[in-house]
Design an enzyme around this catalytic site. Sequence first.
Site, short mmCIF file in Angstrom:
data_model
loop_
_atom_site.label_atom_id
_atom_site.label_comp_id
_atom_site.label_asym_id
_atom_site.label_seq_id
_atom_site.Cartn_x
_atom_site.Cartn_y
_atom_site.Cartn_z
N ILE A 61 -6.15 75.50 3.34
CA ILE A 61 -4.71 75.66 4.07
C ILE A 61 -4.61 73.97 4.30
O ILE A 61 -5.60 73.38 4.82
CB ILE A 61 -4.79 76.17 5.42
CG1 ILE A 61 -3.48 76.35 6.39
CG2 ILE A 61 -6.26 76.01 6.31
CD1 ILE A 61 -3.43 76.99 7.37
N SER A 62 -3.43 73.46 3.92
CA SER A 62 -3.22 72.06 4.20
C SER A 62 -3.24 71.67 5.54
O SER A 62 -2.89 72.39 6.47
CB SER A 62 -1.47 71.58 3.61
OG SER A 62 -1.91 72.11 2.43
N GLN A 63 -3.70 70.49 5.84
CA GLN A 63 -3.65 69.66 7.05
C GLN A 63 -2.23 69.89 7.74
O GLN A 63 -1.26 69.65 7.00
CB GLN A 63 -3.81 68.24 7.02
CG GLN A 63 -3.90 67.42 8.31
CD GLN A 63 -3.77 65.92 8.01
OE1 GLN A 63 -3.31 65.27 6.55
NE2 GLN A 63 -4.21 64.98 8.59
#
Length: 226
Positions: A61-63
Amino acid sequence: MSRFDLARRRMVESQLMARGIRDKGVLDAMRKIPRHLFVEEALQDQAYGDHALPIGERQTISQAYMVALMSEALALNGSEKVLEVGTGSAYQTAVLAELAEHVYSLERIDLFIEKTKVLMRDLGYENVCIRCADGTVGWEEEAPFDAILVAAGAPEIPHALIAQLAIGGRLVIPVGDRVSQVLKKFVKQKTGATETSLTPCTFVPLVGEAGWQYGKGEAGDQPNTF
Ligand code: SAH
């Protein structure tokens, strides 16, 4: 207020606003969406940390900051048809669903599809379509798109995505090698296009026909499942 609500408020202030994210729609969406529900239970306490997190299948999951930056760059006003490539956890999908009229999201790993469809339904997002397919060739039947967001690192901008972008449409995509990229914003005009570099970044590889080839054992790789 629950501990997650508090953590989310802090995330918006210290990771997004403090770094220059100004788009009210983006800030409101990320203040609202329960990011901890997009990771497995054992990782929920880390969901509001300033980093990406594993979501299984060697993907992440992206920052939150990267999600905000990409969303802001698309300059959405609520009327758009948006294509997302790389659904993953669907956290970015939910942010786009808050900001645009309709979101079409493609993911090549089918294990994510059922999970994210259920989550989108449970959270009440009725303007999202998720499909298991290679996003490097876009979603021809639904084109043109007012905005396209690619959440995996590409060797170059796939031609099909440029072709499926409306005039005036915005595309954000990390472009570079398999381990590090530059986030690019591409705007299609009647004649020509503009391209700007937003920030250095590190995404998992975009694997597909107009992306990287699947090679067993390499970072971010998983065989195709469609
Ligand atoms: N925005 C997502 C990012 C997930 S990581 C999140 O924050 O959860 C990037 C995702 O892109 C992975 O799930 C990976 O499987 C997917 N992906 C990689 N290449 C793809 C392709 N060609 N088409 C569709 N999805 C792809």
